[in-house]
Write an enzyme that holds these catalytic residues in place. Structure first.
Site, PDB file in Angstrom:
ATOM      1  N   CYS A  38       9.749  -8.823 -10.797  1.00  0.00           N
ATOM      2  CA  CYS A  38      10.612  -8.178 -11.923  1.00  0.00           C
ATOM      3  C   CYS A  38       9.595  -9.034 -12.850  1.00  0.00           C
ATOM      4  O   CYS A  38       8.711  -9.862 -12.742  1.00  0.00           O
ATOM      5  CB  CYS A  38      11.803  -8.751 -12.194  1.00  0.00           C
ATOM      6  SG  CYS A  38      12.772  -7.960 -10.764  1.00  0.00           S
ATOM      7  N   ARG A  56       5.321  -4.912 -12.828  1.00  0.00           N
ATOM      8  CA  ARG A  56       5.873  -5.530 -11.866  1.00  0.00           C
ATOM      9  C   ARG A  56       7.461  -5.090 -11.717  1.00  0.00           C
ATOM     10  O   ARG A  56       7.894  -5.581 -10.922  1.00  0.00           O
ATOM     11  CB  ARG A  56       6.317  -6.892 -12.560  1.00  0.00           C
ATOM     12  CG  ARG A  56       5.180  -7.630 -13.052  1.00  0.00           C
ATOM     13  CD  ARG A  56       5.608  -9.030 -13.601  1.00  0.00           C
ATOM     14  NE  ARG A  56       5.954  -9.699 -12.431  1.00  0.00           N
ATOM     15  CZ  ARG A  56       5.188 -10.667 -11.683  1.00  0.00           C
ATOM     16  NH1 ARG A  56       4.001 -10.695 -11.729  1.00  0.00           N
ATOM     17  NH2 ARG A  56       5.847 -11.452 -10.811  1.00  0.00           N
ATOM     18  N   TRP A  71      12.718  -4.709 -11.002  1.00  0.00           N
ATOM     19  CA  TRP A  71      12.766  -4.026  -9.890  1.00  0.00           C
ATOM     20  C   TRP A  71      13.731  -4.470  -8.866  1.00  0.00           C
ATOM     21  O   TRP A  71      13.718  -5.393  -8.404  1.00  0.00           O
ATOM     22  CB  TRP A  71      11.286  -4.123  -9.243  1.00  0.00           C
ATOM     23  CG  TRP A  71      10.909  -3.267  -8.141  1.00  0.00           C
ATOM     24  CD1 TRP A  71      10.503  -2.171  -8.141  1.00  0.00           C
ATOM     25  CD2 TRP A  71      10.972  -3.472  -6.661  1.00  0.00           C
ATOM     26  NE1 TRP A  71      10.387  -1.679  -6.864  1.00  0.00           N
ATOM     27  CE2 TRP A  71      10.637  -2.483  -5.907  1.00  0.00           C
ATOM     28  CE3 TRP A  71      11.297  -4.824  -5.862  1.00  0.00           C
ATOM     29  CZ2 TRP A  71      10.558  -2.778  -4.538  1.00  0.00           C
ATOM     30  CZ3 TRP A  71      11.570  -4.780  -4.582  1.00  0.00           C
ATOM     31  CH2 TRP A  71      10.928  -3.644  -3.837  1.00  0.00           C
ATOM     32  N   ASN A  91      13.638 -13.814 -11.443  1.00  0.00           N
ATOM     33  CA  ASN A  91      12.829 -12.949 -10.629  1.00  0.00           C
ATOM     34  C   ASN A  91      12.814 -13.671  -9.459  1.00  0.00           C
ATOM     35  O   ASN A  91      12.756 -14.845  -9.240  1.00  0.00           O
ATOM     36  CB  ASN A  91      11.368 -12.970 -10.962  1.00  0.00           C
ATOM     37  CG  ASN A  91      10.481 -12.050 -10.235  1.00  0.00           C
ATOM     38  OD1 ASN A  91      10.935 -11.298  -9.429  1.00  0.00           O
ATOM     39  ND2 ASN A  91       9.294 -12.290 -10.282  1.00  0.00           N
ATOM     40  N   GLY A  92      12.931 -12.770  -8.344  1.00  0.00           N
ATOM     41  CA  GLY A  92      13.275 -13.433  -6.782  1.00  0.00           C
ATOM     42  C   GLY A  92      14.684 -13.213  -6.236  1.00  0.00           C
ATOM     43  O   GLY A  92      15.242 -12.183  -6.609  1.00  0.00           O
ATOM     44  N   GLU A 128      -6.874   3.841   3.647  1.00  0.00           N
ATOM     45  CA  GLU A 128      -6.644   3.651   1.966  1.00  0.00           C
ATOM     46  C   GLU A 128      -6.603   4.951   1.109  1.00  0.00           C
ATOM     47  O   GLU A 128      -5.830   5.068   0.454  1.00  0.00           O
ATOM     48  CB  GLU A 128      -8.044   2.801   1.492  1.00  0.00           C
ATOM     49  CG  GLU A 128      -8.019   2.410   0.076  1.00  0.00           C
ATOM     50  CD  GLU A 128      -7.004   1.883  -0.589  1.00  0.00           C
ATOM     51  OE1 GLU A 128      -5.992   1.056   0.304  1.00  0.00           O
ATOM     52  OE2 GLU A 128      -6.687   1.591  -1.784  1.00  0.00           O
ATOM     53  N   LYS A 188      -3.271   5.790  -1.121  1.00  0.00           N
ATOM     54  CA  LYS A 188      -3.415   5.950  -2.496  1.00  0.00           C
ATOM     55  C   LYS A 188      -2.623   7.211  -2.620  1.00  0.00           C
ATOM     56  O   LYS A 188      -1.879   7.054  -3.792  1.00  0.00           O
ATOM     57  CB  LYS A 188      -4.959   6.233  -2.980  1.00  0.00           C
ATOM     58  CG  LYS A 188      -5.909   4.993  -3.068  1.00  0.00           C
ATOM     59  CD  LYS A 188      -5.579   4.127  -4.313  1.00  0.00           C
ATOM     60  CE  LYS A 188      -4.633   3.245  -4.061  1.00  0.00           C
ATOM     61  NZ  LYS A 188      -4.864   1.885  -3.424  1.00  0.00           N
ATOM     62  N   GLU A 220       1.137   6.818  -2.792  1.00  0.00           N
ATOM     63  CA  GLU A 220       1.766   6.062  -3.532  1.00  0.00           C
ATOM     64  C   GLU A 220       1.808   6.660  -5.025  1.00  0.00           C
ATOM     65  O   GLU A 220       2.901   6.545  -5.522  1.00  0.00           O
ATOM     66  CB  GLU A 220       0.732   5.089  -4.063  1.00  0.00           C
ATOM     67  CG  GLU A 220       0.604   3.625  -3.160  1.00  0.00           C
ATOM     68  CD  GLU A 220      -0.077   2.665  -3.905  1.00  0.00           C
ATOM     69  OE1 GLU A 220      -1.332   2.686  -3.893  1.00  0.00           O
ATOM     70  OE2 GLU A 220       0.464   1.657  -4.341  1.00  0.00           O
ATOM     71  N   HIS A 256      -5.383  11.922  20.770  1.00  0.00           N
ATOM     72  CA  HIS A 256      -4.473  11.353  21.574  1.00  0.00           C
ATOM     73  C   HIS A 256      -3.164  11.587  20.963  1.00  0.00           C
ATOM     74  O   HIS A 256      -2.108  10.837  21.267  1.00  0.00           O
ATOM     75  CB  HIS A 256      -4.891   9.874  21.789  1.00  0.00           C
ATOM     76  CG  HIS A 256      -5.877   9.509  22.379  1.00  0.00           C
ATOM     77  ND1 HIS A 256      -6.110   9.807  23.619  1.00  0.00           N
ATOM     78  CD2 HIS A 256      -7.398   9.241  21.883  1.00  0.00           C
ATOM     79  CE1 HIS A 256      -7.449   9.537  23.947  1.00  0.00           C
ATOM     80  NE2 HIS A 256      -8.190   9.259  22.783  1.00  0.00           N
ATOM     81  N   LYS A 275       3.861  -3.460  -8.953  1.00  0.00           N
ATOM     82  CA  LYS A 275       2.436  -3.995  -8.679  1.00  0.00           C
ATOM     83  C   LYS A 275       2.434  -5.206  -8.106  1.00  0.00           C
ATOM     84  O   LYS A 275       1.375  -5.359  -7.072  1.00  0.00           O
ATOM     85  CB  LYS A 275       1.829  -4.231 -10.367  1.00  0.00           C
ATOM     86  CG  LYS A 275       0.259  -4.923 -10.230  1.00  0.00           C
ATOM     87  CD  LYS A 275      -0.469  -3.801  -9.909  1.00  0.00           C
ATOM     88  CE  LYS A 275      -1.901  -4.258  -9.860  1.00  0.00           C
ATOM     89  NZ  LYS A 275      -2.749  -3.096  -9.188  1.00  0.00           N
TER      90      LYS A 275
HETATM   91  O1  M6R Z   1      -1.532  -8.430  -5.083  1.00  0.00           O
HETATM   92  P1  M6R Z   1      -2.204  -8.204  -3.776  1.00  0.00           P
HETATM   93  O2  M6R Z   1      -3.332  -7.855  -3.682  1.00  0.00           O
HETATM   94  O3  M6R Z   1      -1.548  -9.105  -2.946  1.00  0.00           O
HETATM   95  O4  M6R Z   1      -0.774  -6.885  -3.581  1.00  0.00           O
HETATM   96  C1  M6R Z   1      -0.944  -6.197  -2.049  1.00  0.00           C
HETATM   97  C2  M6R Z   1      -0.242  -5.197  -2.248  1.00  0.00           C
HETATM   98  O5  M6R Z   1       1.176  -4.977  -2.465  1.00  0.00           O
HETATM   99  C3  M6R Z   1      -1.250  -3.855  -3.070  1.00  0.00           C
HETATM  100  O6  M6R Z   1      -2.468  -3.853  -2.654  1.00  0.00           O
HETATM  101  C4  M6R Z   1      -0.504  -2.552  -2.779  1.00  0.00           C
HETATM  102  O7  M6R Z   1      -0.464  -2.064  -1.491  1.00  0.00           O
HETATM  103  C5  M6R Z   1      -0.961  -1.660  -3.917  1.00  0.00           C
HETATM  104  N1  M6R Z   1      -0.021  -1.121  -4.631  1.00  0.00           N
HETATM  105  C6  M6R Z   1      -2.020  -0.438  -3.221  1.00  0.00           C
HETATM  106  O8  M6R Z   1      -2.329   0.435  -4.276  1.00  0.00           O
END
Ligand code: M6R
Length: 624
Positions: A2, A27, A76, A102-103, A498, A502, A505, A521, A619
């Site tokens: 958060c 966040r 969050w 946060n946590g 990747e 993307k 997400e 397979h 994020k």
């Molecule tokens: O801050 P970080 O690079 O450790 O974050 C890792 C993942 O949470 C981050 O790459 C996440 O998968 C992204 N939202 C992907 O776009």
């Protein structure tokens, strides 16, 4: 995961808190709130279920005059659904103590039971609320419940009650607290969750991340685990959880707050995609052997002798950063250097296999990802040395690693990681070049050619970005599809993963990334007529095999968009092509990922999704 803001000073407290929350929305953004105190010991609490814009409207409609300190939070959800009742800040029974957190408080159920037995009434389902009630108890035990308590008693009592509260908490927390009877001081504490204070003139700040207050100050102090801060408008004192005063150094952040603005782009994601050439250039600058001296070695403290002595590299990370790790594994193996890559959250037993000869390379944009930090600690406990690749100066990862290699991408705000990924790849290519040169896997002439090729990448990224209109057209053509497949091989297989991540997400559609050879397979069964299949097929050792795999998919109805270069286009038969500039086979991931990022962006745009703040995501994931 958060966002926390805190402010004390004579400026417009509510505006500063809300503005900070807007910058921290990456966040988490399912509910938010602020609490401020004025000089007359009155406390005002404003919370909403939803985004910070709604809070902004509320605060504008019902302004608080004379506020001189306060805390804010954007959430969050972990414990308790996203709702106004569960939104922070949370209060005690008296409504005088306010906390943002946060946590995860792991012992909150135990604490809650005891507090309820003692008569405390809870208003939310959160773990956080126990902190406010616990604080109420500690304050009572220090006998300051009477209004007549002398003013000079108030600050030490507030601090001591806070210290005792923190001592009872188990789990991870970054927290900040206000007590309406002590408007001249904010308190903060950190354990396994980032927290930073900003040093202003006649005002000070607290936040989960510097971007919340960069507009006001760039001078910051990062709290370590087990540290607390007593923040007043004219100064800040730092303490251990035992209450011992501790001296802390401030650092100056180089980022500008305007670097975190949208700069004319519709979304941060698109802006950040367009900043990738610069991100790579900044990450490479002055660090390339043999062209640029041994800056990299001096920075990281990783000598040629150490690089020679490493028996294997172990990459760990999460999400997009993990895909960078997979590219790293192939690259190092290509130079004959043993390398493994694991998702940090699945590292548990493998951590025990680490030893002195292993160099763990932990990659994280934020440097605060809980799974990655936990894996790093496990690896260190087993005797491995850790090299961090991160974009965030002063992050927890940098403080726990033995060596740090910064990417210099600037702030990444879009939840979907783009330029940070390119920065991570650039750092990996730098590292691999240094290792290969140190271990004799590249002769000095080859190392020079490798460096020259790498230096061309920013220009080739710019050229790749020129294909944006064609990519947008392809994306629009397939935007209604609910399923997407991405395939590739070898060093571009992680790029297929990747590409799928993307689009998942930000468009909320089903997408799979596969090693092209694996399709037959099993996964080939899911192909239906017209299914979009994005095939990453630049010139390289697996091109002929890719061509075969693409034919197999087409024969089952796949509609293929091929990511190729002019030479490989001759071998690949597809209904659409995105033609990229040519580079050495090993360097292609730094180009091939770009059309996939743009493709995902334009699919999400066509579907009118909230691109910078996709549902259910945050994020920075600071919980395990
Ligand atoms: O801050 P970080 O690079 O450790 O974050 C890792 C993942 O949470 C981050 O790459 C996440 O998968 C992204 N939202 C992907 O776009």
């Amino acid at each position: 995961m958060c966002g926390i803001t805190g402010y004390i000073g004579d400026n417009k407290t509510t505006d500063i808190l809300v503005d900070g929350l807007k910058r921290l929305e990456y966040r988490g953004y399912d509910s938010c709130g602020i609490a401020v105190v004025d000089g007359k010991n009155s406390l005002y609490l404003k919370r909403v279920s939803g985004r910070v814009d709604a809070l902004d409207k509320l605060v504008t409609a019902e302004p608080v005059k004379g506020a001189q300190a306060g805390v804010g939070h954007t959430r969050w959800a972990t414990h308790g659904a996203p709702s106004e009742d569960n939104a922070h800040p949370h209060t005690d029974c008296t409504g005088q103590v306010v906390v943002v957190h946060n946590g995860i408080i792991e012992n909150y159920l135990d604490l809650k039971e005891k507090l309820q037995a003692g008569g405390h009434k809870f208003k939310s389902e959160t773990d956080t609320e126990v902190i406010a009630h616990l604080m109420e108890e500690k304050l009572k035990s220090l006998h300051v419940q009477e209004k007549s308590a002398r003013a000079e008693m108030i600050e030490p009592v507030f601090f001591e009650a806070f210290r005792r509260t923190v001592a009872d908490l188990k789990g991870s927390f970054a927290l900040s607290m206000v007590w309406s009877r002590c408007p001249a001081m904010l308190l903060a504490a950190r354990m396994h969750s980032p927290l930073v204070v900003g040093l202003g003139k006649g005002e000070n700040f607290i936040a989960s991340d510097v971007s919340a207050f960069l507009k006001y100050t760039k001078r910051v102090v990062f709290l370590n685990d087990g540290e607390m801060a007593a923040v007043k408008k004219d100064g800040i004192d730092f303490y251990t959880f035992a209450g011992k005063k501790t001296a802390k150094e401030s650092v100056t952040i180089q980022w500008d707050s305007t670097m975190a603005e949208k700069g004319g782009y519709k979304h941060f994601m698109l802006k950040e995609i367009h900043e990738q050439a610069e991100a790579v250039e900044n990450t490479l600058r002055g660090r390339l052997l043999p062209l640029g001296g041994n800056l990299l070695e001096t920075e990281m403290g990783l000598t040629a002798a150490t690089m020679k002595g490493v028996s294997a590299l172990q990459f760990i990370a999460c999400g997009t950063a993990y895909h960078a790790c997979l590219v790293g594994r192939v690259l190092f193996e290509n130079f004959g250097i043993p390398a493994h890559a694991d998702v940090a959250s699945e590292f548990t037993d493998r951590a025990k296999l680490m030893n002195k000869g292993t160099l763990v390379v932990a990659i994280s944009q934020s440097g605060e990802t809980a799974d990655t930090l936990f894996a790093v600690r496990e690896a260190k406990a087993a005797g491995a040395k850790v090299l961090a690749i991160t974009n965030t100066v002063g992050s927890t990862l940098t403080r726990e690693a033995d060596h740090v290699l910064y990417t210099h991408c600037g702030p990444e705000i879009g939840v979907a990681s783009t330029k940070a990924f390119l920065g991570q790849l650039a750092a990996i290519y730098l590292l691999a070049g240094h290792f290969a040169a140190a271990r004799g896997a590249l002769s000095s002439a080859e190392a020079r050619r490798y460096a020259e090729e790498l230096l061309k990448i920013p220009r080739l990224i710019e050229e790749t970005l020129e294909k944006e209109t064609e990519i947008a057209k392809a994306a629009e053509a397939f935007a209604a599809s609910e399923h997407f497949l991405f395939i590739s091989r070898h060093i571009n297989y992680p790029i297929a993963l990747e590409g799928a991540l993307k689009i998942k997400e930000i468009s909320y559609v089903h997408a799979e990334g596969y090693a092209a050879g694996e399709m037959k397979h099993g996964p080939i069964a899911i192909i239906y007529k017209g299914m979009p299949l994005l095939a990453v097929a630049p010139t390289g050792r697996t091109l002929e095999l890719m061509a075969g795999n693409i034919e197999e998919a087409k024969a089952r109805g796949a509609d293929v968009v091929a990511i190729v270069d002019a030479a490989s286009k001759k071998t690949i038969k597809a209904s659409r092509y995105i033609i990229l500039p040519e580079t050495g086979e090993l360097f292609t991931p730094m180009l091939t990922v770009i059309p996939l990022q743009l493709f995902a962006y334009y699919v999400a745009l066509a579907k009118k999704c909230d691109i910078d703040k996709p549902r259910n995501l945050a994020k920075s994931v600071t919980v395990r």
